[in-house]
Design an enzyme around this catalytic site. Sequence first.
Site, mmCIF file in Angstrom:
data_model
loop_
_atom_site.group_PDB
_atom_site.id
_atom_site.type_symbol
_atom_site.label_atom_id
_atom_site.label_comp_id
_atom_site.label_asym_id
_atom_site.label_seq_id
_atom_site.Cartn_x
_atom_site.Cartn_y
_atom_site.Cartn_z
ATOM 1 N N ILE A 13 0.754 -0.653 0.000
ATOM 2 C CA ILE A 13 -0.421 -0.191 0.081
ATOM 3 C C ILE A 13 1.047 1.549 -0.212
ATOM 4 C CG2 ILE A 13 -0.428 0.104 2.144
ATOM 5 C CD1 ILE A 13 -2.685 1.174 -0.368
ATOM 6 N N SER A 35 12.200 1.225 6.763
ATOM 7 C CA SER A 35 11.093 -0.156 6.192
ATOM 8 C C SER A 35 12.940 -0.816 5.896
ATOM 9 C CB SER A 35 10.980 0.008 4.454
ATOM 10 O OG SER A 35 10.169 -1.147 4.024
ATOM 11 N N ARG A 36 12.239 -2.794 6.531
ATOM 12 C CA ARG A 36 13.877 -3.658 7.408
ATOM 13 C C ARG A 36 14.182 -4.322 5.945
ATOM 14 N NH1 ARG A 36 9.853 -7.276 10.567
ATOM 15 N NH2 ARG A 36 8.813 -6.467 8.058
ATOM 16 N N LYS A 89 -5.379 1.813 7.907
ATOM 17 C CA LYS A 89 -6.625 1.090 9.236
ATOM 18 C C LYS A 89 -5.970 -0.622 8.657
ATOM 19 C CE LYS A 89 -8.496 -2.039 6.572
ATOM 20 N NZ LYS A 89 -7.674 -2.434 5.050
ATOM 21 N N ASP A 167 -10.312 -7.971 6.949
ATOM 22 C CA ASP A 167 -9.066 -6.547 6.334
ATOM 23 C C ASP A 167 -9.851 -5.604 5.000
ATOM 24 O OD1 ASP A 167 -6.186 -5.389 6.192
ATOM 25 O OD2 ASP A 167 -6.336 -5.912 4.452
HETATM 26 P P1 NAP Z 1 2.621 -5.211 3.350
HETATM 27 O O1 NAP Z 1 2.610 -5.101 2.244
HETATM 28 O O2 NAP Z 1 2.368 -6.905 3.131
HETATM 29 O O3 NAP Z 1 3.906 -4.998 4.379
HETATM 30 C C1 NAP Z 1 3.413 -3.440 4.545
HETATM 31 C C2 NAP Z 1 5.126 -3.593 4.869
HETATM 32 O O4 NAP Z 1 4.772 -3.860 7.000
HETATM 33 C C3 NAP Z 1 6.263 -5.153 4.494
HETATM 34 O O5 NAP Z 1 6.260 -4.300 3.200
HETATM 35 C C4 NAP Z 1 7.093 -4.457 5.854
HETATM 36 O O6 NAP Z 1 8.423 -3.980 5.218
HETATM 37 C C5 NAP Z 1 6.038 -4.108 6.703
HETATM 38 N N1 NAP Z 1 6.188 -5.562 8.226
HETATM 39 C C6 NAP Z 1 5.421 -6.054 7.790
HETATM 40 N N2 NAP Z 1 5.436 -7.035 8.519
HETATM 41 C C7 NAP Z 1 6.239 -6.549 9.551
HETATM 42 C C8 NAP Z 1 6.536 -6.546 10.756
HETATM 43 N N3 NAP Z 1 5.931 -7.805 11.537
HETATM 44 N N4 NAP Z 1 6.856 -5.568 11.672
HETATM 45 C C9 NAP Z 1 7.766 -4.427 11.196
HETATM 46 N N5 NAP Z 1 7.365 -3.718 9.974
HETATM 47 C C10 NAP Z 1 6.349 -4.896 9.218
HETATM 48 O O7 NAP Z 1 0.596 -4.799 3.803
HETATM 49 P P2 NAP Z 1 0.613 -3.700 3.050
HETATM 50 O O8 NAP Z 1 -0.922 -4.672 1.687
HETATM 51 O O9 NAP Z 1 0.664 -2.808 2.535
HETATM 52 O O10 NAP Z 1 -1.117 -3.419 4.033
HETATM 53 C C11 NAP Z 1 -0.035 -2.781 5.209
HETATM 54 C C12 NAP Z 1 -1.627 -1.946 5.814
HETATM 55 O O11 NAP Z 1 -2.611 -0.584 4.998
HETATM 56 C C13 NAP Z 1 -2.371 -3.139 6.236
HETATM 57 O O12 NAP Z 1 -3.153 -2.205 7.856
HETATM 58 C C14 NAP Z 1 -3.400 -2.834 5.352
HETATM 59 O O13 NAP Z 1 -4.795 -3.525 6.411
HETATM 60 C C15 NAP Z 1 -3.153 -1.904 4.754
HETATM 61 N N6 NAP Z 1 -4.140 -1.310 3.311
HETATM 62 C C16 NAP Z 1 -3.702 -2.285 2.630
HETATM 63 C C17 NAP Z 1 -4.291 -2.429 1.333
HETATM 64 C C18 NAP Z 1 -3.583 -3.483 0.273
HETATM 65 O O14 NAP Z 1 -3.907 -3.327 -1.058
HETATM 66 N N7 NAP Z 1 -2.728 -4.211 -0.336
HETATM 67 C C19 NAP Z 1 -5.197 -1.318 0.936
HETATM 68 C C20 NAP Z 1 -4.950 -0.130 1.641
HETATM 69 C C21 NAP Z 1 -5.190 -0.526 3.218
HETATM 70 P P3 NAP Z 1 10.009 -4.479 5.608
HETATM 71 O O15 NAP Z 1 10.059 -5.903 5.594
HETATM 72 O O16 NAP Z 1 10.526 -3.708 4.408
HETATM 73 O O17 NAP Z 1 10.249 -3.714 7.196
#
Ligand code: NAP
Length: 311
Positions: A13, A35-36, A89, A167
């Site tokens: 996101i 970001s890690r 969110k 989610d």
């Molecule tokens: P994601 O790509 O799986 O995670 C985002 C980043 O967070 C990862 O690339 C990772 O970066 C870091 N991360 C993951 N686990 C972690 C941990 N345990 N501790 C610290 N950093 C961590 O997820 P996403 O889809 O972007 O979603 C993130 C949030 O946005 C969620 O709450 C989701 O509901 C919301 N969201 C998502 C979407 C969608 O379409 N995907 C849409 C709207 C809102 P590093 O490994 O580089 O640290």
Amino acid sequence: MTTNIALVGIGKIAIDQHIPAIMASPDWELAATVSRNNTVKDVENYTDMDAMLKQRPDIPVVSLSIPPAPRYEYAKSAIAAGRHVMLEKPPGASLSEVQILQDLANDAGISLYATWHSREAADVAAAKQWLSDKKLHDLTITWKEDVRRWHPGQEWIWQPAGMGVFDPGINALSIVTEILPDPIHLRSANLVIPKNKQTPIAADLDFSHPSGATVRAEFDFRQPEEQIWEIKATTDAGVMRLIDGGAKLFVDDERLSIKHTNPLSGEYPRLYQNMFQLIANSASDVDLRPMTLILDAFTLGNREMTDAFIE
Ligand code: NAP
């Protein structure tokens, strides 16, 4: 004059929405990322949040786009360091941790914004306006998408705090709690959980409405073909359909166009504009109603086990 902001969690996101919205805004400068495993070209990256907070006192605002489970600790550190905080969110893994963040933010005099991006979809404000003087008979939420397409490889979504199909489902409830003039509460729920996962792949929810109107939601992550994100309300003055996640409003099958009061378009540009305003007004915005309804579904829901989900 732009305000420096740090974006934490450069994942799906962040790349799809946060970075383009920040980069296009006249209000913000993406001054650092945390970001890690990922970086943004030409932006200083930290792999550790505390290092960024310590070394960059010139960054007053932190936006957290990491999954909900780790968010509390990151937000707490940012607030303790006197930074304004924006939460993706759902705002956290539990209600109590977000309530603590609210207290910490209040005490520190900083702005805390629990964002609900779907509320900023193009026609949500129009739907709210249209519904405001109608008598509701029935409201049905249909939120069906393909988890393999929208959440590829995201194991966190299947773990505690990941919420599974809720989610995306919480986005529908963020819209419904915004557009309905009356409060709803959960009456019952059925959660369908794959036998190899912790969170639901599908769910049916039944709500109570003060007038006795029927309010239901059907969420499903197993929708391979047409993706459906629809809220349909039958009222004394016609049938309203808000489709494509809040993007388009129809009344009795005619497209209804009500000019949005905010000329800025796009969900995330509006979220970042809202954050800018909150800071300017020394205010916070934390609405926990969508999350309360989802957590009530985990409390009240009947569990039905289904086949293992293999990605
Ligand atoms: P994601 O790509 O799986 O995670 C985002 C980043 O967070 C990862 O690339 C990772 O970066 C870091 N991360 C993951 N686990 C972690 C941990 N345990 N501790 C610290 N950093 C961590 O997820 P996403 O889809 O972007 O979603 C993130 C949030 O946005 C969620 O709450 C989701 O509901 C919301 N969201 C998502 C979407 C969608 O379409 N995907 C849409 C709207 C809102 P590093 O490994 O580089 O640290």
